[in-house]
Enzyme design. Structure first.
Site, PDB file in Angstrom:
ATOM      1  N   GLY A  21      -7.223  17.421   1.856  1.00  0.00           N
ATOM      2  CA  GLY A  21      -5.810  17.320   1.513  1.00  0.00           C
ATOM      3  C   GLY A  21      -5.288  18.609   0.918  1.00  0.00           C
ATOM      4  N   GLY A  23      -2.190  19.154  -0.275  1.00  0.00           N
ATOM      5  CA  GLY A  23      -0.968  18.922  -1.033  1.00  0.00           C
ATOM      6  C   GLY A  23      -1.016  19.670  -2.350  1.00  0.00           C
ATOM      7  CG  PHE A  24       2.316  19.560  -5.008  1.00  0.00           C
ATOM      8  CD1 PHE A  24       2.902  20.810  -5.153  1.00  0.00           C
ATOM      9  CD2 PHE A  24       3.063  18.547  -4.428  1.00  0.00           C
ATOM     10  CE1 PHE A  24       4.204  21.038  -4.724  1.00  0.00           C
ATOM     11  CE2 PHE A  24       4.365  18.768  -4.000  1.00  0.00           C
ATOM     12  CZ  PHE A  24       4.928  20.024  -4.140  1.00  0.00           C
ATOM     13  N   GLY A  25      -2.162  18.779  -5.335  1.00  0.00           N
ATOM     14  CA  GLY A  25      -3.430  18.682  -6.038  1.00  0.00           C
ATOM     15  C   GLY A  25      -4.545  19.458  -5.370  1.00  0.00           C
ATOM     16  CB  VAL A  89     -11.192  12.290   6.488  1.00  0.00           C
ATOM     17  CG1 VAL A  89     -12.384  11.476   5.969  1.00  0.00           C
ATOM     18  CG2 VAL A  89     -11.256  13.717   5.957  1.00  0.00           C
ATOM     19  CD  GLU A 181      16.058  13.885  -4.960  1.00  0.00           C
ATOM     20  OE1 GLU A 181      15.854  14.445  -6.049  1.00  0.00           O
ATOM     21  OE2 GLU A 181      15.159  13.735  -4.098  1.00  0.00           O
ATOM     22  CG  ASP A 310       1.188  10.608  -4.695  1.00  0.00           C
ATOM     23  OD1 ASP A 310       1.366  10.655  -5.923  1.00  0.00           O
ATOM     24  OD2 ASP A 310       2.019  11.036  -3.871  1.00  0.00           O
ATOM     25  CB  ALA A 326       4.780  17.667  -7.475  1.00  0.00           C
TER      26      ALA A 326
END
Length: 444
Positions: A21, A23-25, A89, A181, A310, A326
């Site tokens: 992954g 993403g941010f992490g 995966v 938004e 998440d 995030a």
């Protein structure tokens, strides 16, 4: 392999860290392991890192996809210790310590970090998905952009008054930040940007309906900010319905409070569920599918497997759940990288992960936002400027920061959105393009 104080090492002496992954992490883990001496393999099913907080601006035609996404390989081109793989995966063999991909060889690991994020949750009504797409990827954003813009194009050709009204009705389900938004940007697109673009229809007659099952919008914000948000949206022309759960979605519209709201465009922003990581690991999960992790973000009984972002159901020392934001994912990534470094030095002491809440932000529309940072609470134009500056700061690279800043200046200064492009896959005419809508758009 041999066993050392720091854990398993390969014959070459390099500890193998597999991060699933980008993403941010996941990105934070890889960045923080620079110079640690470990060999990192980063796996993602897409070739880009995505700045998800601005996805709704792609959906609303304010930004282009390339403004908020970066090729992963380009981010780590100078890191010889990082290997990047495009793959999905299928399973994790925890006994053999292998990550199994849908195609390609198995990846051996000494430490595994899973940061695969989340997807949409329809609360047991997956049959709603074709009618109400969510917003988690570039494909989602460009699909929503296409549906929104096509609705106006079809309305321009439509002679039936009732169907034209349905085409100009947009329903957003979910009153969290994403729903607010989306509602704000679609209302502005219709009432401002497209105001003079059509000859038959009146874009100002467009109806934007925001439906929230709870009693207020932005439930994580203070009540006065929720009330302000509702008032601001209603001034933009958004119809807000609270305490009214949707009971059905179809090609005709949505059923809410026992009545049909005819709408040809429905957008989902009501819930998420984690990736299949719990199934890969045969681990315990919560109701949203998130892996239940320990205080050090490891899977119980699997000291060398971390789950963050998440994908994880984590609680802090105070017993409060770590939110799916995030900043939380980035902090978890920093923590895991630091813990891996400590283990490499032979340290066996572990301090629990502590999430430091940095506040909540949400934009409502042009020059309006709400910011809750504890003692600092702002709303209106000043909050909007803070929201903009914070998001520009967290973008990657000077080029993207400049591009987004200029796009925003042009959009809000001139009211023009240059990304109003309708794109298709397998295009062989207008009708065929619509039939292939589920296959996803071409992303420019």
């Amino acid at each position: 392999m041999r066993e050392t104080a720091s854990g398993l090492e390969t014959a070459s002496g390099r500890h193998r860290v597999v991060v699933v992954g980008a993403g941010f992490g996941g990105l934070e883990v890889v960045q923080r392991l620079a110079g640690s001496g470990v060999a990192v393999t980063l796996v993602d099913r897409r070739n880009h890192h995505l700045f998800q907080p601005l996805l709704y601006q792609v959906a609303g035609a304010s930004l282009s996809p390339s403004d908020i996404a970066w090729p992963i390989r380009a981010l780590f081109r100078k890191r010889r210790d990082v290997r990047t793989l495009l793959g999905e995966v299928r399973h994790v063999d925890t006994d053999e310590r292998h990550v199994l991909l849908e195609d390609g060889p198995a990846l051996a690991y000494d430490t595994l970090v899973i940061a695969t994020g989340a997807t949409h949750s329809y609360f047991g009504h997956d049959e709603w998905e074709p009618f109400a797409p969510g917003l988690k990827s570039l494909e989602d954003a460009t699909t929503i952009r296409r549906r929104v813009l096509l609705a106006f194009e079809e309305a321009e050709r439509e002679t039936d008054t009732a169907r034209r009204a349905a085409l100009q009705t947009f329903v957003i389900i979910g009153g969290g930040p994403s729903g607010v938004e989306l509602a704000g940007t679609i209302a502005e697109l219709a009432h401002r940007t497209l105001a003079h673009d059509f000859r038959i229809i009146d874009p100002d007659a467009t109806r934007v309906v925001l439906i929230e099952a709870g009693q207020r919008l932005l439930s994580v914000f203070p009540e006065d900010m929720s009330a302000y948000t509702r008032q601001a949206l209603e001034k933009l022309g958004v119809e807000v319905r609270l305490g009214m759960p949707v009971t059905d979605c179809s090609s005709d519209g949505v059923i809410v409070d026992g009545a049909l709201v005819p709408a040809q465009t429905i957008l989902w922003a009501a819930g998420v569920q984690a990736s299949p990581a719990a199934r890969w690991l045969n681990a315990e999960a919560d109701r949203a599918g998130r892996v239940i992790v320990g205080p050090d973000l490891t899977v119980p009984g699997q000291r060398d497997i971390f789950v963050i972002g998440d994908t994880a159901a984590a609680t802090g020392p105070d017993g409060k759940p770590v939110p799916g934001l995030a900043p939380a994912a980035k902090q978890a990534g920093q923590y895991v990288a630091r813990l891996i470094r400590q283990r490499m030095r032979g340290s066996k002491t572990t301090t629990p992960f502590r999430y430091r809440h940095q506040g909540n932000l949400a934009t409502i529309g042009s020059r309006l936002a709400v910011v809750d940072m504890g003692r600092i609470r702002l709303r209106g134009t000043l909050a909007w400027w803070m929201w903009k500056l914070i998001h520009i700061y967290f973008l990657i690279g000077v080029q993207n920061r400049l591009s987004v800043a200029l796009s925003w200046l042009w959009t809000h200064g001139m009211g023009y959105r240059g990304s109003r492009l309708i794109t298709y896959n397998n295009y062989d005419g207008y009708g065929a393009a619509k039939k292939n809508d589920k296959e996803g758009p071409s992303v420019e």
